[in-house]
Design a protein around this motif. Structure first.
Motif, PDB file in Angstrom:
ATOM      1  N   LYS A   1      -3.906   8.539   4.885  1.00 37.18           N
ATOM      2  CA  LYS A   1      -4.782   7.522   4.273  1.00 37.18           C
ATOM      3  C   LYS A   1      -3.957   6.509   3.466  1.00 37.18           C
ATOM      4  O   LYS A   1      -2.986   6.880   2.820  1.00 37.18           O
ATOM      5  N   ARG A   2      -4.376   5.249   3.559  1.00 35.49           N
ATOM      6  CA  ARG A   2      -3.675   4.207   2.797  1.00 35.49           C
ATOM      7  C   ARG A   2      -4.332   3.984   1.442  1.00 35.49           C
ATOM      8  O   ARG A   2      -5.563   3.867   1.362  1.00 35.49           O
TER       9      ARG A   2
ATOM     10  N   TYR B 211       0.858  -1.191   0.000  1.00 34.88           N
ATOM     11  CA  TYR B 211       0.000   0.000   0.000  1.00 34.88           C
ATOM     12  C   TYR B 211       0.890   1.236   0.000  1.00 34.88           C
ATOM     13  O   TYR B 211       2.113   1.136   0.218  1.00 34.88           O
TER      14      TYR B 211
ATOM     15  N   GLN C 178       1.005   4.951   1.921  1.00 32.68           N
ATOM     16  CA  GLN C 178       0.362   5.775   2.947  1.00 32.68           C
ATOM     17  C   GLN C 178       0.677   7.242   2.678  1.00 32.68           C
ATOM     18  O   GLN C 178       1.844   7.642   2.638  1.00 32.68           O
TER      19      GLN C 178
ATOM     20  N   PRO D  72       5.015  -1.082   2.890  1.00 30.87           N
ATOM     21  CA  PRO D  72       4.429  -0.035   2.050  1.00 30.87           C
ATOM     22  C   PRO D  72       5.329   0.301   0.863  1.00 30.87           C
ATOM     23  O   PRO D  72       6.512  -0.013   0.868  1.00 30.87           O
TER      24      PRO D  72
END
Ligand code: ADP
Length: 263
Positions: A214-215, A206, A208, A240
């Motif tokens: 927010k991811r 993901y 961030q 991430p």
């Protein structure tokens, strides 16, 4: 079919071959307690990044740590650790290069005169280089050795599994891959070689947002938890997409990353 019973020169991975013991003795001046192979389905998913971060994590915890870079045609470990000098050798041994924090590293890039020279070697030469990294490198006492495997399940990966006493493998995936297939291939290969899967690391899981926190699932939603459960293994970490990770490698400073993803 067509079996010559000469397993040493055969690239097939049949059951009778896999049950034979081709394991090599490690270098006579070395004692390596745990050998962990880091594998991925294809290149570019972050296998070398994860290998480096795993080594940094163990080293910070006080374990004597090493990286054997078996990704002979795509060696990226020395650069990530900022190593720009060559490995030394005695008459019959190679000496690993120590990173700034003491991780011992051997990679083909530490032996090539010019590290930008491509390695255009055939499979058997590549495989024998990896074997020599195990038998001819004076590793000394090591608690954890991480082996950065070549991507996929080809010739060299097979050699590593057959020649080195791998204690377990860690599979690196990213969300956009056909994760289920890749994990299944790794599980099957590990099963054939009688090596346990220690877990899966999802890289580039993901992003961030540094502004709002927010991811965002840039490469799609993760399915790694359900897949790990299906194959009765665990998710070791979800990393991430982080420019600190890529920049630290580009600057040869992966050991300066302040976060430990493998607590
Ligand atoms: P592989 O070993 O699977 O070929 P690498 O570890 O060399 O892949 O990573 C490929 C590229 O992606 C490198 O430039 C690396 O810096 C970058 N990268 C890997 N993981 C991340 C991440 N989590 N965040 C940002 N960049 C990453």
């Amino acid at each position: 079919m067509g079996c010559t019973h000469d397993c040493g020169s055969c690239s097939s991975s049949c059951t009778s071959k896999n049950n034979k013991n081709f394991k090599l003795e490690c270098n006579k001046n070395s004692k390596i307690k745990k050998v962990i192979g880091v594998v991925s389905g294809k290149g570019g998913v972050g296998k070398s990044t994860v290998t480096s971060l795993l080594a940094v994590s163990k080293n910070r915890k006080g374990y004597k740590t090493a990286i054997l870079d078996a990704d002979i045609t795509g060696p990226s470990i020395p650069k990530a650790f900022g190593i720009d000098h060559k490995a030394a050798a005695t008459e019959d041994e190679l000496l690993p290069v120590c990173s700034p924090t003491g991780i011992k590293i051997m990679s083909v890039n530490l032996l090539l005169e010019d590290e930008t020279d491509p390695v255009v070697w055939r499979g058997p030469v590549i495989s024998s280089t990896v074997r020599q990294f195990w038998t001819d490198v004076r590793w000394g006492e090591i608690d954890y050795m991480f082996v950065d495997m070549p991507p996929g399940t080809g010739d060299v990966a097979l050699t590593v599994f057959q020649s080195l006493p791998i204690d377990g493998i860690i599979v690196v995936t990213s969300p956009q891959e056909l994760v289920a297939m890749i994990v299944e291939k790794a599980v099957k290969m590990a099963d054939m070689m009688n090596v346990p899967i220690l877990g899966v690391v999802e890289n580039m899981s993901y992003f961030q947002c540094p502004e709002c926190g927010k991811r965002h699932n840039i490469f799609g939603n993760s399915r790694v938890d359900e897949i790990a459960e299906k194959f009765k293994t665990k998710v070791l970490a979800k990393l991430p997409i982080d420019t600190n990770i890529s920049a630290s490698q580009d600057n040869g400073a992966i050991e300066n990353i302040d976060k430990d993803y493998f607590v």
